[in-house]
Write an enzyme that holds these catalytic residues in place. Sequence first.
Site, mmCIF file in Angstrom:
data_model
loop_
_atom_site.group_PDB
_atom_site.id
_atom_site.type_symbol
_atom_site.label_atom_id
_atom_site.label_comp_id
_atom_site.label_asym_id
_atom_site.label_seq_id
_atom_site.Cartn_x
_atom_site.Cartn_y
_atom_site.Cartn_z
ATOM 1 N N CYS A 4 -6.114 -3.599 7.286
ATOM 2 C CA CYS A 4 -7.348 -2.813 7.228
ATOM 3 C C CYS A 4 -8.494 -3.524 6.521
ATOM 4 C CB CYS A 4 -7.069 -1.461 6.573
ATOM 5 S SG CYS A 4 -6.516 -1.549 4.858
ATOM 6 N N CYS B 226 0.831 -1.200 0.000
ATOM 7 C CA CYS B 226 0.000 0.000 0.000
ATOM 8 C C CYS B 226 0.869 1.256 0.000
ATOM 9 C CB CYS B 226 -0.915 -0.017 1.219
ATOM 10 S SG CYS B 226 -2.123 1.321 1.257
#
Length: 392
Positions: A219, A123
């Site tokens: 997440c 990410c």
Amino acid sequence: MTDTKIAPAGELNSLGLPKPPSETRVVAAMSGGVDSSVVAAMLADEGYDVVGITLQLYDHGAAIEKKGACCAGQDIHDARNVADQVGIPHYVLDYESRFKEQVMEDFADTYMAGSTPIPCIRCNQTVKFKDLLATAKELGADCLATGHYIRRTDGPDGSELHRAEDASRDQSYFLFATTREQLDYLRFPLGGLPKTRVRELAEKYNLPVASKPDSQDICFVPQGSYADVVKKLRPAAGRGGEIVHLDGRVLGEHDGVIHYTIGQRRGLGVATGEPLFVVKIDAATRRVIVGPREALLTAGLTMEELNWLGDGSLEAACDKGLPVLARVRSTREPLPAHLGWSGDEPAVFFDIPEEGVAKGQACVLYDFSSKSRVLGGGFIASTIAADERLSA
């Protein structure tokens, strides 16, 4: 950077840029958590032209009820409230398709290959420090500021990356792939602060997230069930196979290699009267190989997707066997090692064999002398086993 003051005209401001804060545009990446919110508040308080940006990375509905997540649902709402509180413009960018393609798909494919992925690195490497960084430049920003606990310094040969002052919060393991060009543009205002001070600043600025818990786990993985996410993305991931001992005995069967990681002991589903650990995963044959703890010892490793931030070239460092500190898990301290070659591939050799090194994880390299500077690293491509019964 703590309660810094506005620099006089002509001097470097607190972000190291040669103009007054009021003429310095900063894009603040706002996840909705305490850390990034404090960064935005600090910079706004110093008089910078701050623009807050929050990325929507995955479906709202699936994330609203997940505590400890970021970049969805309630977190976007929190980021907007913080921006209103500190008086800065705030925008939400829909990066959901990019995140799915560059992070979630890679996560599933890596597990399917019998390796152990680190989506937080992906990410940072793609969505945040490539796509968001490009957007910040398009907005005319002088830099992109984040709430990561890591330090950027100006060294004699350019920007350097260093571990955070607060070792318990250091995020250098997840940022090894940051390139020199990206470092020139990035700023990490929290790198020199302890978490306790950051909480105090959140209270000082009366931020609505001052008491919000820190993010936990990955997440986009509800309740920590990695296998469920992989099977949703790759329905064939549940194909079973054999659990095999190093000595060749077939001990049982499993319902998919995605349920296993190197070093795992619990939940193997077999009993032999001796402690057994996952020592190798052969995705091609769908075999999970188990053995005694000593079989986990690794003498060295090779890396792929290398990023070198050290002085000179990586090749020269390997040629001379440069001493380094190597970290193979985010929860472990770096250990003494040296660079070298395994065939034609750059390699890391541990001074004392390391345990439980898994393909797909990162090997992050630090300067042996300072113990602080990040020299770069890469994703673990293969291991050099200390146990002669295991091949790379």
